[in-house]
Design an enzyme around this catalytic site. Sequence first.
Site, PDB file in Angstrom:
ATOM      1  N   LYS A  98      -7.535  33.416  19.332  1.00  0.00           N
ATOM      2  CA  LYS A  98      -7.036  34.190  18.185  1.00  0.00           C
ATOM      3  C   LYS A  98      -8.052  34.117  17.030  1.00  0.00           C
ATOM      4  CE  LYS A  98      -2.395  33.480  19.925  1.00  0.00           C
ATOM      5  NZ  LYS A  98      -0.957  33.419  19.639  1.00  0.00           N
TER       6      LYS A  98
ATOM      7  N   GLU B  42       0.565  40.379  18.855  1.00  0.00           N
ATOM      8  CA  GLU B  42       0.105  40.341  17.449  1.00  0.00           C
ATOM      9  C   GLU B  42      -0.618  41.634  17.086  1.00  0.00           C
ATOM     10  OE1 GLU B  42      -1.907  36.582  17.837  1.00  0.00           O
ATOM     11  OE2 GLU B  42       0.033  35.631  18.161  1.00  0.00           O
TER      12      GLU B  42
HETATM   13  P1  13P Z   1       0.757  29.944  21.854  1.00  0.00           P
HETATM   14  O1  13P Z   1       0.302  29.262  23.141  1.00  0.00           O
HETATM   15  O2  13P Z   1       0.099  29.365  20.645  1.00  0.00           O
HETATM   16  O3  13P Z   1       2.234  30.053  21.777  1.00  0.00           O
HETATM   17  O4  13P Z   1       0.191  31.453  21.939  1.00  0.00           O
HETATM   18  C1  13P Z   1       0.372  32.174  23.105  1.00  0.00           C
HETATM   19  C2  13P Z   1      -0.408  33.421  23.015  1.00  0.00           C
HETATM   20  O5  13P Z   1      -0.124  34.286  22.210  1.00  0.00           O
HETATM   21  C3  13P Z   1      -1.565  33.589  23.911  1.00  0.00           C
HETATM   22  O6  13P Z   1      -2.066  34.875  23.881  1.00  0.00           O
END
Ligand code: 13P
Length: 249
Positions: A11, A96
């Site tokens: 991210k 997202e």
């Molecule tokens: P988390 O593992 O932080 O919940 O995020 C999952 C995710 O969105 C992977 O693309």
Amino acid sequence: MRKKMVAGNWKMNKNLQEGVALATELKQLVINPKCEVVIATPFIHLATIAQLLKDSPIALAAENCADKPAGAFTGEVSAEMVKSTGAQYCILGHSERRAYYHEDYDILREKVLLALQNQLKPIFCIGEVKEEREAGKQNQVVKAQLEGSVFNLTPEQFQNITLAYEPVWAIGTGLTATPQQAQEMHAYIRSLIQQKYGEQIAQDTTILYGGSCNAKNAAELFQNPDVDGGLIGGASLKAPDFLTIINAR
Ligand code: 13P
């Protein structure tokens, strides 16, 4: 046998120096993985990390690409540019991106096509929000997401797609889907692929689970017959945790 995979989605975390340090650590730790290992990094890290991973089994992904091939789109990064860095995969359709950047079915259909035209393998994310699960609409939502952006592909094109089921209510919340919820949805997704593309392609499609998957719960999730691996957010930012998840697959 379909490909098993553990992919990390960084991210918008890690500056370039921190990203290089994490990739270097992973390269030292991940020697002979039993599954495909992928890290998805911010665009600006790709070229540097691609060089760093050259003699490593770890593959590289972008987290997005533009919905246009080239031209006057200030600030965008095309699939061709991503490919030219040495990356092999591209995450598309992450919740997202759908929620905060208004990426709808049509935009995502274009992105998937452009990724494929540039020999990038999409990791295409689907999944329902909390209210949809509470209303029992999760199957309907996931079906519409597939029909909206990837079921237009030819069978040859579709064979390059990895799917990631990421229930939005589980992302970054610490609230993981139960192994049973994950298995039920993955089996449903595979049945939709079977109806659209036939049994062979359905059996060959890798379907990852994502959403608070971590070093503690990965093994239990991966035990399910239709869960082929994970798309890991937070836990992919710590090399030892990510390694534990890779080893659980
Ligand atoms: P988390 O593992 O932080 O919940 O995020 C999952 C995710 O969105 C992977 O693309």
